[in-house]
Design a protein around this motif. Structure first.
Motif, PDB file in Angstrom:
ATOM      1  N   CYS A   1       0.835  -1.209   0.000  1.00 15.86           N
ATOM      2  CA  CYS A   1       0.000   0.000   0.000  1.00 15.86           C
ATOM      3  C   CYS A   1       0.866   1.253   0.000  1.00 15.86           C
ATOM      4  N   ARG A   2       1.993   1.200   0.709  1.00 18.38           N
ATOM      5  CA  ARG A   2       2.903   2.355   0.718  1.00 18.38           C
ATOM      6  C   ARG A   2       3.432   2.630  -0.687  1.00 18.38           C
ATOM      7  N   LYS A   3       3.867   1.574  -1.368  1.00 12.56           N
ATOM      8  CA  LYS A   3       4.401   1.738  -2.722  1.00 12.56           C
ATOM      9  C   LYS A   3       3.335   2.244  -3.685  1.00 12.56           C
ATOM     10  N   ALA A   4       2.101   1.793  -3.470  1.00  5.46           N
ATOM     11  CA  ALA A   4       1.010   2.210  -4.358  1.00  5.46           C
ATOM     12  C   ALA A   4       0.470   3.594  -4.001  1.00  5.46           C
ATOM     13  N   GLY A   5       0.863   4.098  -2.832  1.00  4.53           N
ATOM     14  CA  GLY A   5       0.392   5.411  -2.407  1.00  4.53           C
ATOM     15  C   GLY A   5      -1.064   5.428  -1.990  1.00  4.53           C
ATOM     16  N   VAL A   6      -1.550   4.279  -1.440  1.00  2.00           N
ATOM     17  CA  VAL A   6      -2.943   4.205  -0.994  1.00  2.00           C
ATOM     18  C   VAL A   6      -2.981   3.886   0.499  1.00  2.00           C
ATOM     19  N   PRO A   7      -3.956   4.412   1.225  1.00  2.00           N
ATOM     20  CA  PRO A   7      -4.059   4.122   2.651  1.00  2.00           C
ATOM     21  C   PRO A   7      -4.617   2.730   2.915  1.00  2.00           C
ATOM     22  N   LEU A   8      -4.229   2.175   4.072  1.00  2.00           N
ATOM     23  CA  LEU A   8      -4.686   0.853   4.496  1.00  2.00           C
ATOM     24  C   LEU A   8      -5.280   0.984   5.888  1.00  2.00           C
ATOM     25  N   PHE A   9      -6.538   0.557   6.033  1.00  2.00           N
ATOM     26  CA  PHE A   9      -7.253   0.628   7.301  1.00  2.00           C
ATOM     27  C   PHE A   9      -7.652  -0.781   7.734  1.00  2.00           C
ATOM     28  N   VAL A  10      -7.798  -0.989   9.043  1.00  2.00           N
ATOM     29  CA  VAL A  10      -8.101  -2.322   9.576  1.00  2.00           C
ATOM     30  C   VAL A  10      -9.300  -2.225  10.528  1.00  2.00           C
ATOM     31  N   ALA A  11     -10.145  -3.253  10.519  1.00  2.00           N
ATOM     32  CA  ALA A  11     -11.438  -3.219  11.199  1.00  2.00           C
ATOM     33  C   ALA A  11     -11.356  -3.471  12.707  1.00  2.00           C
ATOM     34  N   TYR A  12     -10.423  -2.800  13.372  1.00  2.00           N
ATOM     35  CA  TYR A  12     -10.452  -2.776  14.839  1.00  2.00           C
ATOM     36  C   TYR A  12     -11.352  -1.612  15.241  1.00  2.00           C
ATOM     37  N   TYR A  13     -12.654  -1.858  15.082  1.00  2.00           N
ATOM     38  CA  TYR A  13     -13.641  -0.791  15.161  1.00  2.00           C
ATOM     39  C   TYR A  13     -13.920  -0.314  16.582  1.00  2.00           C
ATOM     40  N   ARG A  14     -13.431  -1.028  17.585  1.00  2.00           N
ATOM     41  CA  ARG A  14     -13.631  -0.565  18.952  1.00  2.00           C
ATOM     42  C   ARG A  14     -12.919   0.757  19.219  1.00  2.00           C
ATOM     43  N   ARG A  15     -11.930   1.069  18.420  1.00  2.00           N
ATOM     44  CA  ARG A  15     -11.226   2.342  18.570  1.00  2.00           C
ATOM     45  C   ARG A  15     -12.138   3.548  18.332  1.00  2.00           C
ATOM     46  N   ALA A  16     -13.276   3.343  17.698  1.00  2.20           N
ATOM     47  CA  ALA A  16     -14.170   4.464  17.391  1.00  2.20           C
ATOM     48  C   ALA A  16     -15.507   4.381  18.121  1.00  2.20           C
ATOM     49  N   LEU A  17     -15.689   3.395  18.976  1.00  2.00           N
ATOM     50  CA  LEU A  17     -16.971   3.238  19.660  1.00  2.00           C
ATOM     51  C   LEU A  17     -17.059   4.145  20.888  1.00  2.00           C
ATOM     52  N   PRO A  18     -18.231   4.738  21.130  1.00  2.00           N
ATOM     53  CA  PRO A  18     -18.396   5.635  22.288  1.00  2.00           C
ATOM     54  C   PRO A  18     -17.977   4.998  23.613  1.00  2.00           C
ATOM     55  N   ARG A  19     -18.252   3.716  23.775  1.00  2.00           N
ATOM     56  CA  ARG A  19     -17.922   3.024  25.032  1.00  2.00           C
ATOM     57  C   ARG A  19     -16.429   3.132  25.341  1.00  2.00           C
ATOM     58  N   PHE A  20     -15.599   2.897  24.351  1.00  2.00           N
ATOM     59  CA  PHE A  20     -14.159   2.867  24.598  1.00  2.00           C
ATOM     60  C   PHE A  20     -13.529   4.250  24.481  1.00  2.00           C
ATOM     61  N   LEU A  21     -14.173   5.146  23.773  1.00  2.00           N
ATOM     62  CA  LEU A  21     -13.743   6.537  23.805  1.00  2.00           C
ATOM     63  C   LEU A  21     -13.948   7.106  25.208  1.00  2.00           C
ATOM     64  N   LYS A  22     -14.969   6.629  25.909  1.00  3.29           N
ATOM     65  CA  LYS A  22     -15.190   7.045  27.295  1.00  3.29           C
ATOM     66  C   LYS A  22     -14.074   6.538  28.191  1.00  3.29           C
ATOM     67  N   VAL A  23     -13.664   5.276  28.001  1.00  8.15           N
ATOM     68  CA  VAL A  23     -12.547   4.748  28.785  1.00  8.15           C
ATOM     69  C   VAL A  23     -11.302   5.595  28.541  1.00  8.15           C
ATOM     70  N   LYS A  24     -11.043   5.922  27.290  1.00 11.41           N
ATOM     71  CA  LYS A  24      -9.867   6.732  26.946  1.00 11.41           C
ATOM     72  C   LYS A  24      -9.959   8.118  27.582  1.00 11.41           C
ATOM     73  N   GLN A  25     -11.156   8.682  27.568  1.00  9.75           N
ATOM     74  CA  GLN A  25     -11.347   9.991  28.181  1.00  9.75           C
ATOM     75  C   GLN A  25     -11.061   9.948  29.680  1.00  9.75           C
ATOM     76  N   LEU A  26     -11.566   8.912  30.361  1.00  5.89           N
ATOM     77  CA  LEU A  26     -11.346   8.778  31.802  1.00  5.89           C
ATOM     78  C   LEU A  26      -9.857   8.634  32.113  1.00  5.89           C
ATOM     79  N   LEU A  27      -9.148   7.878  31.280  1.00  5.76           N
ATOM     80  CA  LEU A  27      -7.709   7.734  31.472  1.00  5.76           C
ATOM     81  C   LEU A  27      -7.002   9.065  31.249  1.00  5.76           C
ATOM     82  N   SER A  28      -7.403   9.783  30.200  1.00  2.92           N
ATOM     83  CA  SER A  28      -6.745  11.037  29.849  1.00  2.92           C
ATOM     84  C   SER A  28      -6.958  12.110  30.906  1.00  2.92           C
ATOM     85  N   MET A  29      -8.125  12.096  31.568  1.00  8.69           N
ATOM     86  CA  MET A  29      -8.408  13.101  32.579  1.00  8.69           C
ATOM     87  C   MET A  29      -7.860  12.719  33.952  1.00  8.69           C
TER      88      MET A  29
END
Length: 323
Positions: free
Chosen positions: A114-142
């Motif tokens: 993908c780097r050679k082709a100049g295209v982005p590569l994404f992976v379906a670890y979708y928990r990184r974008a879920l409100p539940r785990f964004l809340k955990v991240k927020q609590l850790l950050s604060m």
């Protein structure tokens, strides 16, 4: 691609019915225009039920479709590398299911292509974008628990597989391993998101139930670049199922499930606080939205080939020794 990303799916199987497929149709600036499955009748049926304009029984034809801007690879891991390389060769951004590939070596090949082709590569670890785990991240950050010190995971599952009819998820030649690769990958990737990269890991894998060839128990330790330490046990032949993570800090702890719906629990000297956040109907849609936004120049996706490679390396290390 100016205002709308037109998607094609390679492998429109079960995961695409509710978890992901409709997310491509409902995300802003996104449209699902083509699907592929080797069984043409099933591909046609999916297209009809989900109101998708075109269907194919050949991946190369879908990838080569000029009306497809980006490709989602939703097949089992054994074919992830093949289709990601094909999409990269066609100059198209690609979103691939997790685990990213059969092992870290394949992940590296995919990233390089993908780097050679100049295209982005994404992976379906979708928990990184879920409100539940964004809340955990927020609590850790604060600083809700002070400075993080260590994490623990215990994940058990009953043995339900019929040796005469094994699902692909416990067939290493298709999945790369057993339930550990399918399930623990989510938890380990989530910890990478919450606490930063893991710098080293060591573990032991075994086969206690003898129902299939893949590992059915894994235990291990790991250390994050920050110095936070972690331990985990994953056993898929236990008397009952259950799963929980705990992040312990200098002033409290966070307890939460990767897969369950139990409230996030914050425990400190001041008491206990619970946070309940529901998952969206189409659980991958929030991550899909971040991908679409990045492709349209409006944001960034938190789950890339590079972040998924880190998770693959940790998993490879945790199962390296078989006892």
């Amino acid at each position: 691609m100016e205002n709308t990303i037109r998607w094609g799916i390679v492998g429109c199987g079960n995961v695409t019915e509710v978890k992901s497929g409709p997310g491509f149709q409902q995300a802003a600036g996104s449209e699902l225009v083509a699907v592929m499955r080797r069984n043409g009748e099933l591909a046609e049926d999916y297209a009809r039920r989900h109101r998708v304009a075109r269907w194919y029984d050949d991946a190369d034809r879908l990838i080569g479709d000029p009306q497809v801007d980006a490709v989602y690879v939703a097949t089992p891991p054994a074919s992830h590398k093949e289709y990601v390389l094909a999409a990269a060769g066609a100059g198209k951004p690609v979103y691939v299911e997790k685990p990213m590939a059969m092992n870290a070596g394949e992940c590296e090949e995919m990233i390089e292509a993908c780097r050679k082709a100049g295209v982005p590569l994404f992976v379906a670890y979708y928990r990184r974008a879920l409100p539940r785990f964004l809340k955990v991240k927020q609590l850790l950050s604060m600083g809700a628990i002070g400075e993080a010190r260590f994490v623990t995971t215990v994940h058990t599952k009953k043995l339900t597989e019929d040796p005469g009819s094994l699902p692909w998820r416990v067939r290493p030649e298709i999945s790369g391993g057993g339930h550990f690769f399918d399930l623990a990958s989510h938890t380990l990737d989530l910890f990478d998101f919450l606490l930063g990269p893991i710098r080293d890991a060591a573990g032991r894998a075994g086969n206690q139930g003898k129902a299939y060839e893949a590992e059915d128990v894994v235990s291990g330790t790991y250390v994050f670049e920050s110095g936070v330490q972690g331990t985990g046990v994953w056993c898929f032949t236990a008397y009952q199922g259950g799963e929980m993570n705990e992040i312990v800090g200098s002033r409290g702890k966070l307890t939460f499930s990767t897969f369950g719906s139990e409230p996030i629990r914050l425990t400190t000297a001041d008491g206990i606080g619970d946070y309940s956040l529901e998952h969206p109907e189409h659980i991958q849609q929030p991550l899909i939205q971040t991908i679409v936004d990045e492709l349209l120049g409006k944001g960034r996706c938190p789950s890339t080939g590079e972040s998924a490679l880190r998770t693959a390396k940790v998993m490879d290390e945790l199962v390296k020794i078989h006892s």
